[in-house]
Every structure is written in structure tokens, then in C-alpha cells.
Motif scaffolding. Structure first.
Motif, short mmCIF file in Angstrom:
data_model
loop_
_atom_site.label_atom_id
_atom_site.label_comp_id
_atom_site.label_asym_id
_atom_site.label_seq_id
_atom_site.Cartn_x
_atom_site.Cartn_y
_atom_site.Cartn_z
N THR A 290 6.33 -0.46 6.53
CA THR A 290 5.61 -0.94 5.35
C THR A 290 6.51 -0.98 4.13
N TYR A 291 5.92 -1.35 2.98
CA TYR A 291 6.67 -1.60 1.76
C TYR A 291 7.03 -0.32 1.02
N TRP A 292 8.08 -0.40 0.24
CA TRP A 292 8.42 0.62 -0.74
C TRP A 292 7.41 0.54 -1.89
N THR A 293 7.07 1.70 -2.44
CA THR A 293 6.04 1.76 -3.47
C THR A 293 6.58 2.05 -4.86
N TYR B 114 1.29 -4.63 6.28
CA TYR B 114 1.65 -5.26 5.01
C TYR B 114 0.40 -5.66 4.24
N VAL C 48 -0.59 -0.05 -0.31
CA VAL C 48 0.35 0.31 0.75
C VAL C 48 -0.16 1.54 1.49
N SER D 140 10.23 -1.03 5.12
CA SER D 140 10.59 -2.42 5.38
C SER D 140 11.73 -2.76 4.42
N LYS E 284 1.41 -6.64 -4.47
CA LYS E 284 1.17 -6.15 -3.11
C LYS E 284 1.78 -4.78 -2.88
N GLU E 285 2.84 -4.41 -3.68
CA GLU E 285 3.51 -3.14 -3.45
C GLU E 285 2.83 -1.97 -4.15
N GLY F 60 13.47 -5.39 3.28
CA GLY F 60 13.38 -6.40 2.24
C GLY F 60 14.66 -7.17 2.01
N ARG G 200 -1.32 -7.92 1.91
CA ARG G 200 -1.09 -9.25 1.34
C ARG G 200 -2.42 -9.99 1.24
#
Length: 282
Positions: free
Chosen positions: A193-196, A157, A176, A217, A170-171, A219, A159
Motif C-alpha cells: 500500500t501507499y506511504w502516508t 490502494y 490507507v 508501494s 488518496k494517500e 512509487g 482510489r
């Protein structure tokens, strides 16, 4: 001849990716990280055994829990074809805000093995002022787990104050992508991990991971279940390997239709709206 421990890692990874190299993993660490208020919409799900029983019956590929919840609800997985991931780092929202960018170790590889885990997981907040401490923590967990033939998952992540200053949020796909690459270079066997924001940018994250499976991830819960199904579909179309989903499952009174719709999208490449219709979500 391939080393015994590498064979063990591959066999245990297959317990999550047993169908077609993709997986839907249910996440159950929110009571620690966010607090019990995450369960207020459907209070009975605060009892781990109840929600774990439901998600296993619905057909998830794996479950991710912290050590204590695995002790409380682990019996629900006995005799079931479901992978168990035990996360060994975390933090609470009760600590001072300036320390929210650090996760500490709350369990050990031996604990996860005693609980019957198929994989262990740890978080690294890439870009955090405490990045170095979490890197060392992950390295120690991964080194020991790999020696014993257990795969290691990194929650990668981005951050930190510098990320927000340089990239805006952060995204941003560049950070990412950077985090996923760093996780792969640290030896992660799976990356969460995060969606972009788009299929095209998430495909770059998958490329940067260099063959290590990348999972979304999940969310916060979406009001419209089709919106979340579309997001997961985009992840799959980008080359992602699935999703790790918590709130979009346990914050629904009846999570089974959502789980089955997600499985249609992940494992059958079904159109999100068609999957939602098939499971009575719309």
C-alpha cells in the motif's frame, strides 16, 4: 494439527521473508500498467531477462511479475533463493480514463503455479466505483490459492472520486489504514500500500492490518536516492515489513547499489545516509 494448506502458505511466505520477517521485492508490472515509456531512461531494462538478472544478483528477496513476463524471464530465478510473486490482475493506461479505477483478471492461480510462483497477487482499489467487482475477483483468487497452500497478496490502494472529495488525496492515512484493514479482513497474507507521509501515521496502517505484513508501494523514482532510502527506513521504523520497488530500481542505469543500500536499511536497520555511502550512492 495444523491444516496442510496453512503450512504451505507459511512455508511459501518464508521465501520472501526468509531473513528477519522483512523483504525487498522487485516489481516488474510497469510495462503493462504504464506502458513501455517507463523504460525510456534505461532502455535495455525493457528486456525482462536483463533487469531480472541484475536484481537477483544484487540480492532482492523476491520478484513480482505478470504471467507473461514470468514466462519470458522466469528462468533467471531457477536455482536462486528468490521468491516469485505472480500478479493476476492489471489494467492498461490505454483504456478510457473513466475505467482506470478497475483492474481485470489476466491470469489464473493455475497459471501462477505452473510458472513456479510462491505467491499470487491481485489489486483492489478501495473506494472505486468498481470496488465490488475487484472484491469478488480477489475473493475467488484467494479462496482457490489458499485451498492449494499458496499465499495471496493484496495491493490495497484507496482510489476513487469519493475519496478525493472526502479526504483530499488518496494517500490520506485514514483511507490507507482503511484499505489495509479491509485487505486483512478479506484474508490477504501480505499487503502492499501507499506511504502516508509520516512514521506515526504509517504505524497506524500497520496496526490496522492486525499482524498481516505491510509493505510500501515504491512509487515514482526519486531524484535523490537518499530520499527514497529515508522513506523506506521510516516504513521499517513504523513496523512495516519492507517495500515492493520498481521504478526506483529499474529506472537507474546501475540498480545494484540502490538495491544493496535498500537491503541494508530493511534488513540491518542501517541509517539511510550511511547505507547510501557504503554503496557509493553519495
Amino acid at each position: 494439527m495444523e491444516a496442510y494448506n496453512n503450512i504451505g502458505i507459511k512455508r511459501r511466505l518464508r521465501r520472501f521473508f526468509r531473513r528477519n520477517g522483512r523483504a525487498l521485492i522487485f516489481a516488474m508490472d510497469h510495462g503493462f500498467e504504464h506502458g513501455p515509456t517507463d523504460f525510456e531512461e534505461n532502455w535495455e531494462h525493457i528486456k525482462p531477462g536483463i533487469i531480472i538478472r541484475k536484481v537477483v544478483r544484487a540480492g532482492v528477496d523476491g520478484v513480482m511479475m505478470l504471467p507473461g513476463i514470468a514466462r519470458i524471464a522466469g528462468e533467471e530465478l531457477i536455482g536462486k533463493d528468490v521468491g516469485l510473486m505472480v500478479k493476476l490482475t492489471s489494467k492498461t493506461g490505454l483504456r478510457p480514463k473513466e475505467e482506470w479505477l478497475m483492474q481485470d483478471q489476466l491470469g489464473f492461480v493455475e497459471d501462477a503455479i505452473k510458472l513456479g510462483a510462491d505467491a499470487v497477487a491481485a489489486t483492489v482499489y478501495w473506494g472505486s466505483p468498481y470496488e465490488g467487482a475487484m472484491m469478488r475477483q480477489f475473493a475467488e483468487i484467494a479462496s482457490y490459492a489458499h485451498d492449494l497452500g499458496y499465499p495471496v497478496v493484496q495491493f490495497a490502494y484507496p482510489r476513487g472520486p469519493y475519496i478525493n472529495e472526502k479526504y483530499g488525496k488518496k494517500e490520506d492515512y485514514r483511507v490507507v489504514m482503511y484499505g489495509a484493514r479491509a485487505a486483512a479482513e478479506m484474508g490477504a497474507d501480505m499487503i502492499k500500500t501507499y506511504w502516508t507521509g509520516s512514521r506515526e501515521t504509517f504505524a497506524k496502517v500497520v496496526d490496522a492490518a492486525s499482524g498481516v505484513p505491510v509493505l510500501l508501494s515504491g512509487g515514482a523514482k526519486t531524484d535523490n536516492p537518499v530520499d527514497f532510502l529515508k522513506l523506506v527506513w521510516e516504513v521499517i521504523e513504523a513496523g512495516g515489513s519492507g517495500a515492493v520497488v520498481g521504478r526506483n530500481i529499474f529506472q537507474r542505469e546501475n540498480p545494484e547499489p540502490m538495491i544493496k543500500a535498500l537491503l541494508r536499511v530493511i534488513h540491518r536497520n542501517e541509517d539511510p545516509e550511511e547505507a547510501a555511502k557504503a554503496e557509493g550512492l553519495i
